[in-house]
Structure formats: structure tokens, C-alpha cells
Scaffold this motif. Structure first.
Motif, PDB file in Angstrom:
ATOM      1  N   VAL A   1       0.847  -1.187   0.000  1.00 28.70           N
ATOM      2  CA  VAL A   1       0.000   0.000   0.000  1.00 28.70           C
ATOM      3  C   VAL A   1       0.882   1.235   0.000  1.00 28.70           C
ATOM      4  CG1 VAL A   1      -1.755   1.267   1.300  1.00 28.70           C
ATOM      5  CG2 VAL A   1      -1.760  -1.216   1.332  1.00 28.70           C
ATOM      6  N   ARG A   2       0.535   2.191  -0.840  1.00 25.06           N
ATOM      7  CA  ARG A   2       1.226   3.484  -0.809  1.00 25.06           C
ATOM      8  C   ARG A   2       0.602   4.314   0.299  1.00 25.06           C
ATOM      9  NH1 ARG A   2       0.906   3.451  -6.823  1.00 25.06           N
ATOM     10  NH2 ARG A   2       2.958   2.776  -7.485  1.00 25.06           N
ATOM     11  N   THR A   3       1.433   4.933   1.070  1.00 24.98           N
ATOM     12  CA  THR A   3       0.925   5.736   2.182  1.00 24.98           C
ATOM     13  C   THR A   3       1.283   7.199   1.982  1.00 24.98           C
ATOM     14  OG1 THR A   3       2.922   5.397   3.507  1.00 24.98           O
ATOM     15  CG2 THR A   3       1.140   3.812   3.797  1.00 24.98           C
ATOM     16  N   ASP A   4       0.496   8.037   2.630  1.00 27.91           N
ATOM     17  CA  ASP A   4       0.811   9.458   2.674  1.00 27.91           C
ATOM     18  C   ASP A   4       1.025   9.822   4.149  1.00 27.91           C
ATOM     19  OD1 ASP A   4      -1.740   9.492   3.773  1.00 27.91           O
ATOM     20  OD2 ASP A   4      -2.648  10.521   2.073  1.00 27.91           O
TER      21      ASP A   4
ATOM     22  N   SER B   1       1.362  -4.370  10.364  1.00 31.72           N
ATOM     23  CA  SER B   1       0.513  -5.396   9.755  1.00 31.72           C
ATOM     24  C   SER B   1      -0.736  -5.640  10.598  1.00 31.72           C
ATOM     25  CB  SER B   1       1.276  -6.708   9.592  1.00 31.72           C
ATOM     26  OG  SER B   1       2.236  -6.596   8.570  1.00 31.72           O
ATOM     27  N   GLU B   2      -0.567  -5.757  11.906  1.00 32.89           N
ATOM     28  CA  GLU B   2      -1.717  -5.955  12.786  1.00 32.89           C
ATOM     29  C   GLU B   2      -2.636  -4.741  12.752  1.00 32.89           C
ATOM     30  OE1 GLU B   2      -2.838  -8.604  14.454  1.00 32.89           O
ATOM     31  OE2 GLU B   2      -1.217  -9.746  13.551  1.00 32.89           O
ATOM     32  N   ALA B   3      -2.069  -3.559  12.648  1.00 30.87           N
ATOM     33  CA  ALA B   3      -2.877  -2.336  12.566  1.00 30.87           C
ATOM     34  C   ALA B   3      -3.724  -2.329  11.302  1.00 30.87           C
ATOM     35  CB  ALA B   3      -1.962  -1.108  12.615  1.00 30.87           C
ATOM     36  N   VAL B   4      -3.131  -2.731  10.196  1.00 32.66           N
ATOM     37  CA  VAL B   4      -3.871  -2.771   8.934  1.00 32.66           C
ATOM     38  C   VAL B   4      -4.957  -3.835   8.998  1.00 32.66           C
ATOM     39  CG1 VAL B   4      -3.699  -3.293   6.469  1.00 32.66           C
ATOM     40  CG2 VAL B   4      -2.001  -1.810   7.560  1.00 32.66           C
ATOM     41  N   ARG B   5      -4.635  -5.026   9.533  1.00 29.62           N
ATOM     42  CA  ARG B   5      -5.639  -6.076   9.661  1.00 29.62           C
ATOM     43  C   ARG B   5      -6.819  -5.591  10.508  1.00 29.62           C
ATOM     44  NH1 ARG B   5      -1.281  -8.588   9.633  1.00 29.62           N
ATOM     45  NH2 ARG B   5      -0.513 -10.582  10.050  1.00 29.62           N
ATOM     46  N   TYR B   6      -6.490  -4.949  11.631  1.00 34.25           N
ATOM     47  CA  TYR B   6      -7.524  -4.422  12.523  1.00 34.25           C
ATOM     48  C   TYR B   6      -8.412  -3.424  11.779  1.00 34.25           C
ATOM     49  CZ  TYR B   6      -9.647  -1.438  16.035  1.00 34.25           C
ATOM     50  OH  TYR B   6     -10.548  -0.696  16.755  1.00 34.25           O
ATOM     51  N   ALA B   7      -7.805  -2.490  11.066  1.00 34.07           N
ATOM     52  CA  ALA B   7      -8.563  -1.445  10.375  1.00 34.07           C
ATOM     53  C   ALA B   7      -9.460  -2.029   9.288  1.00 34.07           C
ATOM     54  CB  ALA B   7      -7.610  -0.402   9.785  1.00 34.07           C
ATOM     55  N   VAL B   8      -8.936  -2.968   8.519  1.00 38.01           N
ATOM     56  CA  VAL B   8      -9.730  -3.565   7.442  1.00 38.01           C
ATOM     57  C   VAL B   8     -10.889  -4.372   8.020  1.00 38.01           C
ATOM     58  CG1 VAL B   8      -9.695  -5.270   5.579  1.00 38.01           C
ATOM     59  CG2 VAL B   8      -7.874  -3.565   5.749  1.00 38.01           C
ATOM     60  N   LEU B   9     -10.616  -5.201   9.016  1.00 40.47           N
ATOM     61  CA  LEU B   9     -11.677  -6.021   9.590  1.00 40.47           C
ATOM     62  C   LEU B   9     -12.718  -5.176  10.314  1.00 40.47           C
ATOM     63  CD1 LEU B   9      -9.607  -9.076  10.852  1.00 40.47           C
ATOM     64  CD2 LEU B   9     -11.159  -8.975   8.881  1.00 40.47           C
ATOM     65  N   ARG B  10     -12.295  -4.133  10.985  1.00 39.62           N
ATOM     66  CA  ARG B  10     -13.253  -3.250  11.660  1.00 39.62           C
ATOM     67  C   ARG B  10     -14.151  -2.547  10.638  1.00 39.62           C
ATOM     68  NH1 ARG B  10     -13.046   0.217  16.909  1.00 39.62           N
ATOM     69  NH2 ARG B  10     -14.837   1.535  16.511  1.00 39.62           N
ATOM     70  N   THR B  11     -13.543  -2.078   9.558  1.00 36.59           N
ATOM     71  CA  THR B  11     -14.317  -1.422   8.506  1.00 36.59           C
ATOM     72  C   THR B  11     -15.307  -2.400   7.880  1.00 36.59           C
ATOM     73  OG1 THR B  11     -12.504   0.100   8.067  1.00 36.59           O
ATOM     74  CG2 THR B  11     -14.161  -0.143   6.335  1.00 36.59           C
ATOM     75  N   TYR B  12     -14.870  -3.616   7.635  1.00 30.18           N
ATOM     76  CA  TYR B  12     -15.748  -4.634   7.064  1.00 30.18           C
ATOM     77  C   TYR B  12     -16.917  -4.930   8.006  1.00 30.18           C
ATOM     78  CZ  TYR B  12     -17.246  -9.086   5.058  1.00 30.18           C
ATOM     79  OH  TYR B  12     -17.974 -10.102   4.501  1.00 30.18           O
TER      80      TYR B  12
ATOM     81  N   ALA C   1      -1.748   7.574  11.113  1.00 27.26           N
ATOM     82  CA  ALA C   1      -2.743   6.603  11.569  1.00 27.26           C
ATOM     83  C   ALA C   1      -2.099   5.245  11.834  1.00 27.26           C
ATOM     84  CB  ALA C   1      -3.856   6.473  10.529  1.00 27.26           C
ATOM     85  N   LEU C   2      -1.238   4.797  10.934  1.00 31.33           N
ATOM     86  CA  LEU C   2      -0.561   3.513  11.117  1.00 31.33           C
ATOM     87  C   LEU C   2       0.308   3.511  12.369  1.00 31.33           C
ATOM     88  CD1 LEU C   2       0.487   2.513   7.505  1.00 31.33           C
ATOM     89  CD2 LEU C   2      -0.970   1.204   9.058  1.00 31.33           C
ATOM     90  N   GLU C   3       0.991   4.603  12.600  1.00 28.98           N
ATOM     91  CA  GLU C   3       1.853   4.711  13.780  1.00 28.98           C
ATOM     92  C   GLU C   3       1.024   4.568  15.062  1.00 28.98           C
ATOM     93  OE1 GLU C   3       4.660   8.164  15.586  1.00 28.98           O
ATOM     94  OE2 GLU C   3       4.784   7.832  13.417  1.00 28.98           O
ATOM     95  N   LYS C   4      -0.106   5.269  15.118  1.00 33.93           N
ATOM     96  CA  LYS C   4      -0.961   5.200  16.311  1.00 33.93           C
ATOM     97  C   LYS C   4      -1.568   3.810  16.474  1.00 33.93           C
ATOM     98  CE  LYS C   4      -2.194   9.825  17.430  1.00 33.93           C
ATOM     99  NZ  LYS C   4      -2.023   9.939  18.856  1.00 33.93           N
ATOM    100  N   LEU C   5      -2.099   3.252  15.384  1.00 36.52           N
ATOM    101  CA  LEU C   5      -2.710   1.932  15.468  1.00 36.52           C
ATOM    102  C   LEU C   5      -1.680   0.847  15.773  1.00 36.52           C
ATOM    103  CD1 LEU C   5      -5.320   2.108  12.577  1.00 36.52           C
ATOM    104  CD2 LEU C   5      -5.791   1.999  15.032  1.00 36.52           C
ATOM    105  N   ALA C   6      -0.497   0.966  15.206  1.00 39.17           N
ATOM    106  CA  ALA C   6       0.551  -0.013  15.488  1.00 39.17           C
ATOM    107  C   ALA C   6       0.932   0.029  16.963  1.00 39.17           C
ATOM    108  CB  ALA C   6       1.774   0.238  14.611  1.00 39.17           C
ATOM    109  N   GLY C   7       0.898   1.223  17.540  1.00 38.87           N
ATOM    110  CA  GLY C   7       1.170   1.341  18.975  1.00 38.87           C
ATOM    111  C   GLY C   7       0.147   0.593  19.815  1.00 38.87           C
ATOM    112  N   GLU C   8      -1.080   0.544  19.333  1.00 38.04           N
ATOM    113  CA  GLU C   8      -2.153  -0.152  20.045  1.00 38.04           C
ATOM    114  C   GLU C   8      -2.218  -1.643  19.716  1.00 38.04           C
ATOM    115  OE1 GLU C   8      -5.873   1.759  19.296  1.00 38.04           O
ATOM    116  OE2 GLU C   8      -5.084   3.749  19.777  1.00 38.04           O
ATOM    117  N   HIS C   9      -1.827  -2.006  18.494  1.00 40.33           N
ATOM    118  CA  HIS C   9      -2.026  -3.379  18.024  1.00 40.33           C
ATOM    119  C   HIS C   9      -0.727  -4.137  17.762  1.00 40.33           C
ATOM    120  CE1 HIS C   9      -6.319  -2.750  17.827  1.00 40.33           C
ATOM    121  NE2 HIS C   9      -6.053  -1.562  17.314  1.00 40.33           N
ATOM    122  N   GLY C  10       0.400  -3.543  18.056  1.00 39.48           N
ATOM    123  CA  GLY C  10       1.663  -4.262  17.999  1.00 39.48           C
ATOM    124  C   GLY C  10       2.520  -3.998  16.781  1.00 39.48           C
ATOM    125  N   THR C  11       1.981  -4.186  15.585  1.00 41.28           N
ATOM    126  CA  THR C  11       2.767  -3.991  14.370  1.00 41.28           C
ATOM    127  C   THR C  11       1.924  -3.257  13.336  1.00 41.28           C
ATOM    128  OG1 THR C  11       2.010  -6.025  13.288  1.00 41.28           O
ATOM    129  CG2 THR C  11       3.958  -6.206  14.718  1.00 41.28           C
TER     130      THR C  11
END
Length: 74
Positions: free
Chosen positions: A6-9, A27-38, A15-25
Motif C-alpha cells: 500500500v502506498r501511504t501518505d 501489519s496488525e494495525a492494517v488487519r484491525y482497520a480492514v476487519l473493523r471497517t468490514y 494513523a498507522l503509527e498510532k494503530l501499530a502502537g495499540e495493536h503491535g505492528t
């Protein structure tokens, strides 16, 4: 399991930095965001279906089919 590039801005990096802080990595942050959105999309669809069925309460067959699909009716 697949890989996703994924290209990021700047906003995405923040957002990734904050979510990774909460979810570990990242990759885990992206998985969390995609599954939550779904999950949110599924809930929105269920709400829309519910509202549609409430508007036409005579459609008991469809309501029963949904209940069976959800496992709340036999």
C-alpha cells in the motif's frame, strides 16, 4: 496468506503509527482497520435490511430466512 503493498501518505503514516502502537505492528494495525471497517459495513447492511423489513412486515418469509442465516431461528 497473501501480501498487500500500500502506498501511504502523511495522514496514513500517522494513523498507522498510532494503530501499530495499540495493536503491535503495522501489519496488525492494517488487519484491525480492514476487519473493523468490514464489520461496520456488515452492520450497516443489517440495519438497512432491518429497516426495509420493518417497512414491509408482511414479508415474514424473508425475515425468517435472515433469522435462520444468523442462527437465531430454526
Amino acid at each position: 496468506m497473501g501480501t498487500l503493498n500500500v502506498r501511504t501518505d502523511e495522514a496514513m503514516e500517522t494513523a498507522l503509527e498510532k494503530l501499530a502502537g495499540e495493536h503491535g505492528t503495522r501489519s496488525e494495525a492494517v488487519r484491525y482497520a480492514v476487519l473493523r471497517t468490514y464489520k461496520e459495513k456488515l452492520l450497516e447492511q443489517a440495519k438497512a435490511d432491518s429497516e426495509r423489513l420493518e417497512a414491509d412486515p408482511d414479508d415474514k418469509a424473508e425475515m425468517l430466512a435472515i433469522q435462520r442465516f444468523m442462527g437465531v431461528a430454526e
